[in-house]
Enzyme design. Sequence first.
Site, PDB file in Angstrom:
ATOM      1  N   LYS A  36       0.828  -1.076   0.196  1.00 18.24           N
ATOM      2  CA  LYS A  36      -0.046  -0.088   0.111  1.00 18.24           C
ATOM      3  C   LYS A  36       0.897   1.276   0.025  1.00 18.24           C
ATOM      4  O   LYS A  36       0.602   1.991  -0.904  1.00 18.24           O
ATOM      5  CB  LYS A  36      -1.065  -0.103   1.093  1.00 18.24           C
ATOM      6  CG  LYS A  36      -0.411   0.256   2.546  1.00 18.24           C
ATOM      7  CD  LYS A  36      -1.408   0.196   3.606  1.00 18.24           C
ATOM      8  CE  LYS A  36      -0.828   0.294   5.042  1.00 18.24           C
ATOM      9  NZ  LYS A  36      -0.003   1.872   4.965  1.00 18.24           N
ATOM     10  N   THR A  37       1.887   1.303   0.814  1.00 14.21           N
ATOM     11  CA  THR A  37       2.850   2.370   0.518  1.00 14.21           C
ATOM     12  C   THR A  37       3.342   2.710  -0.615  1.00 14.21           C
ATOM     13  O   THR A  37       3.595   3.701  -1.168  1.00 14.21           O
ATOM     14  CB  THR A  37       3.969   2.326   1.763  1.00 14.21           C
ATOM     15  OG1 THR A  37       3.454   2.003   2.981  1.00 14.21           O
ATOM     16  CG2 THR A  37       4.958   3.403   1.782  1.00 14.21           C
ATOM     17  N   ASP A 232      -4.052   7.416   4.246  1.00 12.58           N
ATOM     18  CA  ASP A 232      -3.476   6.104   4.712  1.00 12.58           C
ATOM     19  C   ASP A 232      -4.133   5.630   5.737  1.00 12.58           C
ATOM     20  O   ASP A 232      -4.821   6.653   6.618  1.00 12.58           O
ATOM     21  CB  ASP A 232      -2.206   6.090   4.829  1.00 12.58           C
ATOM     22  CG  ASP A 232      -1.556   4.831   4.812  1.00 12.58           C
ATOM     23  OD1 ASP A 232      -2.213   3.637   4.504  1.00 12.58           O
ATOM     24  OD2 ASP A 232      -0.188   4.787   5.478  1.00 12.58           O
ATOM     25  N   GLU A 233      -4.449   4.317   5.932  1.00 15.32           N
ATOM     26  CA  GLU A 233      -4.973   3.697   7.011  1.00 15.32           C
ATOM     27  C   GLU A 233      -6.479   4.076   7.512  1.00 15.32           C
ATOM     28  O   GLU A 233      -6.510   4.582   8.505  1.00 15.32           O
ATOM     29  CB  GLU A 233      -3.930   3.941   8.473  1.00 15.32           C
ATOM     30  CG  GLU A 233      -2.383   3.411   8.035  1.00 15.32           C
ATOM     31  CD  GLU A 233      -2.363   1.741   8.106  1.00 15.32           C
ATOM     32  OE1 GLU A 233      -3.502   1.223   8.163  1.00 15.32           O
ATOM     33  OE2 GLU A 233      -1.353   1.365   8.132  1.00 15.32           O
ATOM     34  N   GLN A 266      -7.261  -4.806   9.464  1.00 10.93           N
ATOM     35  CA  GLN A 266      -6.342  -4.518  10.391  1.00 10.93           C
ATOM     36  C   GLN A 266      -6.544  -3.326  11.309  1.00 10.93           C
ATOM     37  O   GLN A 266      -5.975  -2.410  11.896  1.00 10.93           O
ATOM     38  CB  GLN A 266      -4.989  -4.034   9.656  1.00 10.93           C
ATOM     39  CG  GLN A 266      -4.353  -5.054   9.097  1.00 10.93           C
ATOM     40  CD  GLN A 266      -3.102  -4.747   8.100  1.00 10.93           C
ATOM     41  OE1 GLN A 266      -1.961  -4.621   8.829  1.00 10.93           O
ATOM     42  NE2 GLN A 266      -3.320  -4.834   6.857  1.00 10.93           N
ATOM     43  N   ARG A 598       2.750  -9.900  10.626  1.00 13.82           N
ATOM     44  CA  ARG A 598       4.016  -9.232  10.925  1.00 13.82           C
ATOM     45  C   ARG A 598       5.070 -10.040  10.449  1.00 13.82           C
ATOM     46  O   ARG A 598       6.312  -9.670  10.300  1.00 13.82           O
ATOM     47  CB  ARG A 598       4.298  -8.824  12.363  1.00 13.82           C
ATOM     48  CG  ARG A 598       3.225  -7.849  12.858  1.00 13.82           C
ATOM     49  CD  ARG A 598       2.927  -6.801  12.179  1.00 13.82           C
ATOM     50  NE  ARG A 598       1.785  -7.043  11.503  1.00 13.82           N
ATOM     51  CZ  ARG A 598       1.403  -6.170  10.345  1.00 13.82           C
ATOM     52  NH1 ARG A 598       2.123  -5.071   9.989  1.00 13.82           N
ATOM     53  NH2 ARG A 598       0.470  -6.330   9.649  1.00 13.82           N
TER      54      ARG A 598
END
Length: 649
Positions: A36-37, A232-233, A266, A598
């Site tokens: 996504k980044t 974002d997020e 998330q 993670r």
Amino acid sequence: MNPMNDILSNLNPAQREAVTTINGPLLVIAGAGSGKTRVLTHRIAYLISQGIQPDNILAVTFTNKAAGEMKERVGNLLKTPPLSPYQREAWGGMPWMGTFHALGVYLLRRDGHHIGIPRSFTILDEDDTQSVIKRIIKERQLDPKQFQPARVRHIISALKNNQSKNKEYEQEEEELRYPKEITNIYQQYEKELQETHALDFDDLLLKTVGLLHAHPDVLAKWQAQWRYILVDEYQDTNHIQYTLTKLLSGPADSEHNIMVVGDVDQAIYSWRGADFRNILSFERDWPQTKLITLEQNYRSTGIILEAANAVIQKNKERKEKNLWTERAEGPLLEINVMENEREEAAFIAREITRLKRTGAKLRDMAVLYRTNAQSRALEESFLRNSIPYRLIGGVRFYERKEIKDILAYVRLAANPRDRTSARRVINTPPRGIGAVLAEKYFAEKTLSPKEQARLDTFLGIKKNLETAYTTSAPSELAHIAIIQSGYETYLRDGTPEGEDRWANAEELFSVTSAYDAMDPPQGTDAFLENAALVSDADSIDASADAVHIMTIHAAKGLEFESVFATGFEEGIFPHTLSIHEPAQMEEERRLCYVALTRARTRLYLSAAQTRAIYGEVQWNEPSRFLREIPEHLVQLQQPIETNYLETEI
């Protein structure tokens, strides 16, 4: 080489579509490790390559670390000169990229005067805020056990944010829920912040939204400037962040060039006000939305992804997706059942030592836990086994006493009305100003000649710093504060502890020097802003070869070659407060999904049959999350004879 080729190369089809869809509302559901980044940064670079001016682009994220990474990546894609992150304002070649709170500061510094907020306002961190509340409780002679500062701070935050949710909401109705003393504390707290030109973290966004609501001309100015907005997020936005995003994206008949990226799976921050339904309702808010789902994972092995998918599919409130990877399946997950938390920690220490012998780096390993209380046994085991570690969420650099003292002098230079900072340093180092004299000074009472003489030293330092603020670079101002106050002599008292504290002060000079290229006093303002807004995630040092120990919440957005996720027991993970609440159980499962994803290659899950926690020894059943992982993905290491994992939940 054509820069367009650099921007669009190495993107998979879904990523490329998200990058090149530049008009209209866009919702990108980005699974863990799906790039996504990369999509955000390449899209910003693509917008600029299409002739859109950088200052027409706004990109908002949740940590300074993520914002810094975005700036660096966009700069590399656009082949910009090597700039410090804090030189953006001096060079107009980059969009505005930062956190929601930094955005609030940015807007209030420029337009806050419309609602009575001066440009030089002070930002109170949580420690400062509780300090003010604690003093107010003491002044009102209230019982600190009944009116605990942390609890009162939480109530004040709730009062502020609840009033923002409904314009017709009457403050008096909300305050009736609490004792009258709480209302009085709240009113005095707000009065003090206003008088001292200070804002707390809630204010940074609440005042910004209030400004934009009250002054349509200011709102229209920023809407016209930021015609392309990226968030974002988005699953982590709370009500006020959601409102700010909608305001800046323009009225209903505007172009709505807004892109949000997120993942319902998330969403783990409801306890701090985040509402994942914001992302679920995005298509309702913007009916012309285009939906793109990123499902290819570039981080984890196939085994890890299959386990994570199996767990999260038990949730009902989510947008369907299924992560996949071209990576090899990798080693099986290892479940370890230990007798107690000490054995659990000892096993982790042994395995870390073994991995290190095979060439693994400590910085590529992380130990995750559900509650902070679990860290004690881990730290003790690591110390016994001489394993270097970094505890994320411990005492941060900016929370150290010597750093807060020096910062208080610098903040006082920037805002002479900052009584919180003045109270901290009026007698630090000691200069004969006791508590009684200090209170007389702050209450503006008449002083005797002797009292005035004792105060004059402090007032002289304060005046000199105010002058230096307008002409000096940040590192120079910090030096002046230390020299004139006598703080170096105070710190360097001949003890090893004193030298350690002075080493921290010297590190502060290194930090401030990054802002020296900016003209005074903007450099000092930028430094103070960053120091106030830094978070736990920003303190992670990837270069230090040490194991990272942290909560699962703190690990979000990070990845490691090897992950040890601990405490997989009912009552620990999932947490006992969530077990009987379906919505909270779904969040616990999302937290488990975050923990699993993670890991890049090796994933260890551990449970203890008994665990000493919160002063009691508990016998806990195995976590339901262990059963939700298919058996063919797991190898069970169970050193003691037990049918522990066969326990029914």
